[in-house]
Design an enzyme around this catalytic site. Structure first.
Site, mmCIF file in Angstrom:
data_model
loop_
_atom_site.group_PDB
_atom_site.id
_atom_site.type_symbol
_atom_site.label_atom_id
_atom_site.label_comp_id
_atom_site.label_asym_id
_atom_site.label_seq_id
_atom_site.Cartn_x
_atom_site.Cartn_y
_atom_site.Cartn_z
ATOM 1 N N LYS A 100 -5.926 105.232 90.706
ATOM 2 C CA LYS A 100 -4.482 104.962 90.854
ATOM 3 C C LYS A 100 -3.997 103.881 89.906
ATOM 4 O O LYS A 100 -2.868 103.925 89.421
ATOM 5 C CB LYS A 100 -4.145 104.604 92.300
ATOM 6 C CG LYS A 100 -4.899 103.410 92.838
ATOM 7 C CD LYS A 100 -5.472 103.675 94.193
ATOM 8 C CE LYS A 100 -6.828 104.285 94.003
ATOM 9 N NZ LYS A 100 -7.502 104.761 95.134
ATOM 10 N N GLY A 129 -5.711 109.613 98.878
ATOM 11 C CA GLY A 129 -7.108 110.085 98.931
ATOM 12 C C GLY A 129 -7.181 111.585 99.123
ATOM 13 O O GLY A 129 -6.808 112.367 98.246
ATOM 14 N N ILE A 131 -5.424 113.462 101.109
ATOM 15 C CA ILE A 131 -4.177 114.115 101.555
ATOM 16 C C ILE A 131 -3.529 114.839 100.379
ATOM 17 O O ILE A 131 -3.302 114.234 99.333
ATOM 18 C CB ILE A 131 -3.160 113.073 102.086
ATOM 19 C CG1 ILE A 131 -3.782 112.205 103.170
ATOM 20 C CG2 ILE A 131 -1.885 113.744 102.569
ATOM 21 C CD1 ILE A 131 -2.900 111.026 103.591
ATOM 22 N N GLY A 182 -16.589 98.061 105.953
ATOM 23 C CA GLY A 182 -16.633 98.602 104.586
ATOM 24 C C GLY A 182 -15.295 99.136 104.106
ATOM 25 O O GLY A 182 -15.240 99.804 103.083
ATOM 26 N N ASP A 196 -2.378 97.699 95.874
ATOM 27 C CA ASP A 196 -2.894 99.074 95.896
ATOM 28 C C ASP A 196 -1.756 100.044 96.291
ATOM 29 O O ASP A 196 -1.550 101.072 95.637
ATOM 30 C CB ASP A 196 -4.064 99.161 96.896
ATOM 31 C CG ASP A 196 -4.578 100.571 97.076
ATOM 32 O OD1 ASP A 196 -5.244 101.082 96.154
ATOM 33 O OD2 ASP A 196 -4.291 101.172 98.131
ATOM 34 N N LYS A 200 0.464 103.215 94.115
ATOM 35 C CA LYS A 200 0.720 104.567 94.619
ATOM 36 C C LYS A 200 2.232 104.847 94.630
ATOM 37 O O LYS A 200 2.667 105.977 94.372
ATOM 38 C CB LYS A 200 0.092 104.718 96.001
ATOM 39 C CG LYS A 200 -1.450 104.627 95.916
ATOM 40 C CD LYS A 200 -2.102 104.383 97.253
ATOM 41 C CE LYS A 200 -3.614 104.263 97.110
ATOM 42 N NZ LYS A 200 -4.277 103.752 98.325
HETATM 43 N N1 HSE Z 1 -8.599 100.245 99.427
HETATM 44 C C1 HSE Z 1 -7.785 101.416 99.512
HETATM 45 C C2 HSE Z 1 -7.334 101.611 100.959
HETATM 46 C C3 HSE Z 1 -8.567 102.599 99.017
HETATM 47 O O1 HSE Z 1 -7.761 100.846 101.827
HETATM 48 O O2 HSE Z 1 -6.538 102.496 101.248
HETATM 49 C C4 HSE Z 1 -7.720 103.706 98.501
HETATM 50 O O3 HSE Z 1 -6.833 103.273 97.507
#
Ligand code: HSE
Length: 405
Positions: A100, A129, A131, A182, A196, A200
């Site tokens: 991304k 992801g 979707i 994780g 992040d 998007k």
């Molecule tokens: N770290 C991101 C999340 C992963 O938690 O959605 C996907 O961009």
């Protein structure tokens, strides 16, 4: 058809796993031709890995292999992914990606490189992801004028907020749990500060309205200032706090695009999206609201979208997809704080009568253990700048946008 994978981390190894474990169904769907992994580019030694013979540290092994027609880029980050992708596309090899950051920064240039090489650059996995959202936006919803988009675009922050809302966990404890599970990185800045999600938003906005939106054009606030007190007040209004990416069409030459915590009322589809799940609500003028929901991160969900793009490229070697994604302008994304009107949640040290004097019409909220000098309320619609002007002399504890999605 020979393919290559660049980057053998979580997503790259998932891509290899999905290609191998789903080889029969993949061959069926390409009309009989399997995807055969010819090279895996990775800087680690991967000694003892069952694919040891396929590893290379030299990008040129992929670039110069005439049999390789489709490449998955799962390296992440802008460099060297940009350089590699551009070279491959110009050489006529299709590239698919989950990256991304790269699409948000360099999508336009890479789509131009794909034009030059008469090939495809696909990026379904870069938003949401597993979707399906890029293809539906580009194809199924293509007859609509998009009025707006709102999305829960980051799984880590949605997990943290869910733990705060449902378990009464503090932000710090919920973040630690996200790290232990994780979901969050050791350095969780990109997730919790909204970067992040902002990448998007850039990709969705560029696709929806055809002009590249860059990350520095998207005002971005994260969730680190959300407290259990806010969660509790908002719950008394039958709402939840979510980290939302929002995009609004203004006119041919202007859009608004921002990432921030937002109050979502419980009637909304987005309110019930919990845990690490993502959802993207697209509002079209013909279709109305459509909502896409699922796992927005993780090895196999993300690999599912990457491999589907590889399949698409393999099936359409001689057909170019058109995204209608052109250059943007510096003032294309407006300063939403002075232009977009919405209601706001306010928590402040003041009395109810002070709040009424300032705003005239507010809806007061309550929480267990509410101190006598603290109020929380929802305002009428106004711009954020107008709100801040009204609150200039008050001790404000938090302000959160209220969304109409
Ligand atoms: N770290 C991101 C999340 C992963 O938690 O959605 C996907 O961009």
């Amino acid at each position: 058809m020979k393919i290559a994978v660049m980057g053998y981390g979580t997503v790259g190894s998932g891509v290899v796993e999905v290609i191998e474990q789903h080889s029969e169904v993949i061959a069926k769907r390409t009309g009989g031709e399997p995807l055969e992994i010819a090279h895996i580019l990775d800087l680690h030694d991967n000694i003892g890995d069952p694919h040891e013979a396929l590893f290379t540290k030299d990008f040129n092994d992929i670039l110069n292999d005439p049999e390789v027609k489709v490449v998955a880029e799962t390296i992440g980050g802008v460099n060297p992914a940009f350089d590699y992708t551009q070279k491959l596309l110009k050489a006529g090899k299709a590239v698919v990606t989950s990256n991304k950051e790269l699409v948000a920064q360099k999508g336009l240039e890479l789509l131009q490189a794909a034009d030059e090489g008469n090939t495809n650059y696909l990026f379904e996995a870069s938003v949401g992801g597993g979707i399906p959202i890029i293809r539906p936006m580009n194809q199924c919803l293509a007859a609509n004028n998009i009025e707006g988009i709102a999305g829960i675009l980051n799984g880590t922050t949605n997990f943290i907020l869910t733990m705060m809302i449902e378990q009464g966990m503090s932000f710090d404890d919920a973040l630690k749990l996200a790290q232990d599970n994780g979901y969050a990185e050791k350095d969780p800045t990109a997730d919790i500060e909204g970067f992040d999600a902002s990448r998007k938003v850039c990709i969705l906005a560029s696709l929806a309205f055809g002009k590249h939106v860059y990350p520095n054009q998207v005002e971005t606030e994260g969730i680190s200032n959300i407290t259990l007190e806010d969660v509790s007040y908002v719950s008394s209004a039958n709402g939840v706090i979510k980290l939302l990416g929002q995009i609004k069409y203004i006119n041919e030459d202007k859009i608004a695009a921002f990432v921030s915590p937002a109050v979502v009322y419980n009637g909304s589809q987005l309110a019930s999206v919990r845990d690490v799940f993502n959802a993207i609500l697209v509002r079209g003028d013909a279709v109305g609201d459509v909502c896409f929901y699922g796992r927005g991160a993780g090895k196999l969900p993300t690999a599912s979208a990457v491999v589907a793009d590889m399949l698409d490229c393999a099936k359409h070697v001689d057909r170019k997809k058109i995204f209608g994604w052109g250059a943007g302008e510096e003032d294309y994304v407006v300063d939403y704080r002075s232009t977009i009107e919405m209601p706001f949640y306010v928590r402040a040290k003041m009395s109810e009568s002070d709040a009424v004097n300032i705003f005239h019409n507010v809806k007061f909220l309550s929480r267990k253990g509410q101190p006598s000098d603290e109020v929380a309320f929802i305002t009428d619609k106004m711009t954020e700048n107008a709100l801040k002007e009204k609150l200039a002399d008050s001790e404000v504890l938090n302000i959160i946008k209220v969304t109409n999605y």
